[in-house]
Design an enzyme around this catalytic site. Structure first.
Site, PDB file in Angstrom:
ATOM      1  N   HIS A 125       3.844   6.393  -6.812  1.00 28.63           N
ATOM      2  CA  HIS A 125       3.023   7.441  -7.423  1.00 28.63           C
ATOM      3  C   HIS A 125       3.756   8.782  -7.309  1.00 28.63           C
ATOM      4  CE1 HIS A 125      -1.381   9.093  -7.898  1.00 28.63           C
ATOM      5  NE2 HIS A 125      -0.576   9.485  -8.862  1.00 28.63           N
ATOM      6  N   HIS A 163       0.827  -1.209   0.000  1.00 28.48           N
ATOM      7  CA  HIS A 163       0.000   0.000   0.000  1.00 28.48           C
ATOM      8  C   HIS A 163       0.862   1.261   0.000  1.00 28.48           C
ATOM      9  CE1 HIS A 163      -3.719   2.245   1.290  1.00 28.48           C
ATOM     10  NE2 HIS A 163      -2.800   3.090   1.723  1.00 28.48           N
ATOM     11  N   GLU A 164       1.769   1.352   0.956  1.00 32.65           N
ATOM     12  CA  GLU A 164       2.571   2.576   1.090  1.00 32.65           C
ATOM     13  C   GLU A 164       3.552   2.738  -0.072  1.00 32.65           C
ATOM     14  OE1 GLU A 164       1.686   4.792   3.005  1.00 32.65           O
ATOM     15  OE2 GLU A 164       0.386   3.664   4.346  1.00 32.65           O
TER      16      GLU A 164
END
Length: 608
Positions: free
Chosen positions: A406, A399-400
């Site tokens: 991104h 997730h992180e």
């Protein structure tokens, strides 16, 4: 990331930061080599601020506007580094008074910068749309600010004169008292009475441990916790209805004076989201409630209860959580393997991030809890973890690092002003990674592990899509009451909430009267029309992951294009270009169809 044969260090809330080896910590020296260099950056920043303030009143031509925006960006980038260097270190050890002082100094610089650049946008707006457009046409250097300026001018009709905006800015300290009262009441003044567990032993209920109690196998503990917490909120229901009324009226006031028809339109305007998307999201979920009803019935059947109550909803259907135990290096290797469908470049960048000082892996005394990713333009992202050997922590890495990559791709492909992606898009990359990890892990899991993973997935959709849209629908109800000039009475809110839960969860759930108070404990309702973004972000991520894993032509390239685009266009445009059109029901429908499909997989494994 160290090699697997390196000894995993002692870690935990009783371990000093100094005792965690450097290879498991993030390298803040990648921002500034040492504190002396940081102090020099602070001094240089202070020295340059007057150059910006000196430009006030000069933004009458294209060159002057470009100079102001460029200097603003230069100072903002420096401030980002100054603040990150201080705050990252403080978050890693909140017991260090010196690091707290550094963060305080950085916050002071941020306040000075906010004051120094406050003239730029009002002066641009005062020029008018036509004049600003002429500047854009006459000065090629302004091209990199085209979207920023267009977005600012889009909202021009909702920006008042400088003196009025200054007055409203000052008023927010007073008008925020309703939300502050809510936080003070539930965080400080509200006391929950002691309870007992199933063995009759004393137990504690608090907002901090409530969800832990709700996932316990001790049903009596769950029931007692539920009745205690909801019952306590019920005693304050009239006060809490009043604070919510005050917060909603404040939001409507600011929306009205800024020429919006209601709070919903005002809240959506920042991201240029049409109200039709919000309404469509609710409608699509209503059309797909049957799988949720079926899931709740399955829970009731598997747990073997004559009645399934709200305090039973979070009980896991498998005890296989411990079977996913792995070291942090092993977890990173799993994440790399799971994200291989995103291509060699993505995995190579991910590998760099996992091995090059981006991550602070383990808990230590004074370290902030939870996890986050912090992008620093011109350096690299930094990821805070508190890794534990379980699947949820492996998923947190995925997730992180989704957030981190991104930020990485955005900063490497966009100018500073266009690099920051919106909150609307923020959870897309992280949740796409979670989806890819789930599918990879399912392929390599035993049947019992699959039951655990599928249950975890179904719970994620239940709480992130269904439940958040239920919240979003409740928000629409309360703000429509305020728009109509009515206040929010506790009895009416309770009746609406109970009816909403019956509608969303179906006949298999026994909706206890205590559940009527649940609306009063949701802090998100004091930030109007925010929670829907959880559902849209999750749905977009599911659509991306499905397209990537199915081998849809161009899916990976489009997705990476979305990551690289940062904040260079409106969120809906960026997603649509990448193949996910949230103006249609399709992404949400794909997500809920996947929910239905995974539910059938789970039923087959369980034999129901």
């Amino acid at each position: 990331m160290p090699e697997k044969n390196i000894k995993i260090p002692a870690h935990g809330s009783n371990v000093d930061r100094a005792d965690i080896p450097a290879e498991w910590k993030w390298r803040v020296q990648d921002i500034y080599a040492d504190e002396a260099q940081w102090q020099q950056a602070c001094a240089d920043f202070k020295a340059k601020l007057p150059q910006l303030t000196a430009l006030q009143g000069t933004l009458t031509n294209a060159q002057a506007l470009y100079n102001a925006l460029k200097l603003q960006d230069e100072l903002a980038q420096t401030l980002d580094k100054i603040y990150a260097y201080a705050r990252l270190q403080q978050d890693a050890d909140n017991t260090d008074q010196h690091l707290q002082a550094l963060s305080g100094e950085a916050e002071g610089l941020a306040a000075s910068f906010s004051s120094a650049n406050s003239f730029i946008e009002p002066e641009m707006l005062a020029l008018g749309v036509q004049k600003v457009q002429q500047m854009l046409d006459s000065e090629p250097l302004l091209a990199e600010y085209k979207f920023y300026i267009a977005n600012l001018m889009r909202l021009a009709q909702h920006v008042l004169s400088a003196d009025k905006e200054a007055l409203f800015a000052q008023s927010r300290l007073a008008t925020g008292s309703a939300a502050n009262s809510f936080r003070a009441l539930v965080s400080a003044d509200m006391q929950f009475p002691p309870i007992t567990d199933g063995a009759g032993k004393p137990a504690v209920v608090s907002e901090g441990n409530y969800m832990l109690n709700m996932s316990s196998n001790d049903r009596q503990l769950r029931k007692n916790s539920f009745q205690c917490l909801m019952g306590t909120y019920h005693k304050f229901r009239n006060t809490l209805a009043t604070t919510l009324t005050g917060s909603a009226r404040t939001a409507f006031f600011y929306a009205s004076v800024h020429n919006y028809k209601d709070t919903l339109e005002s809240a959506l305007a920042e991201d240029n989201i049409p109200s039709s998307l919000y309404d469509g999201l609710i409608a699509t979920v209503h059309d797909n409630l049957a799988p949720l009803h079926e899931y709740i019935q399955l829970k009731k059947d598997v747990l073997g209860y004559d009645e399934l109550h709200p305090y039973d909803l979070y009980v896991p259907l498998s005890s296989a959580a411990d079977s996913f135990s792995c070291t942090f290096p092993e977890a990173c290797a799993k994440v790399e393997a799971a994200l291989a469908p995103l291509g060699e470049d993505y995995v190579a960048t991910l590998h760099t991030g996992l091995n090059s000082g981006w991550i602070d892996a383990y808990e230590n005394k004074g370290k902030r809890s939870g996890a986050y990713s912090w992008g620093v333009y011109g350096v690299h992202p930094f990821v805070l973890l508190n890794y534990q050997q379980r699947y949820s922590s492996v998923s947190t890495i995925a997730h992180e690092m989704g957030h981190a990559l991104h930020s990485y791709y955005s900063s490497h492909n966009q100018t500073y002003v266009n690099s920051e992606y919106t909150i609307f898009c923020a959870e897309v990359a992280s949740t796409t990674n979670e989806n890819l990890l789930l599918e990879y892990t399912l392929k390599h899991a035993t049947d019992e592990q699959k039951i655990y993973l599928l249950n975890q997935y179904l719970e994620a959709v239940r709480t992130t899509v269904y439940r958040q849209v239920q919240f979003a629908e409740f928000e629409k109800f309360i703000h429509s009451e305020i728009t109509a000039g009515r206040s929010l009475q506790a009895e009416k809110l309770e009746a609406y909430w109970l009816d909403s839960n019956r509608r969303y969860y179906g006949p298999a759930l026994t909706v206890d009267k205590e559940l009527a108070s649940e609306w009063s404990r949701i802090p998100h309702f004091y930030t109007p029309f925010y929670v829907y973004k959880y559902a849209t972000g999750y749905s977009a991520a599911t659509a991306f992951a499905s397209a990537i894993l199915s081998g849809q032509p161009g899916a990976v390239a489009k997705y990476l294009g979305f990551l690289k685009a940062g904040g260079s266009d409106y969120s809906l445009n960026l997603l649509k270009t990448a193949g996910v059109d949230l103006n249609t029901p399709q992404p949400v429908t794909i997500t809920l169809q996947k929910f239905a499909s995974k539910l059938q997989e789970l039923k087959a494994l369980i034999g129901k």
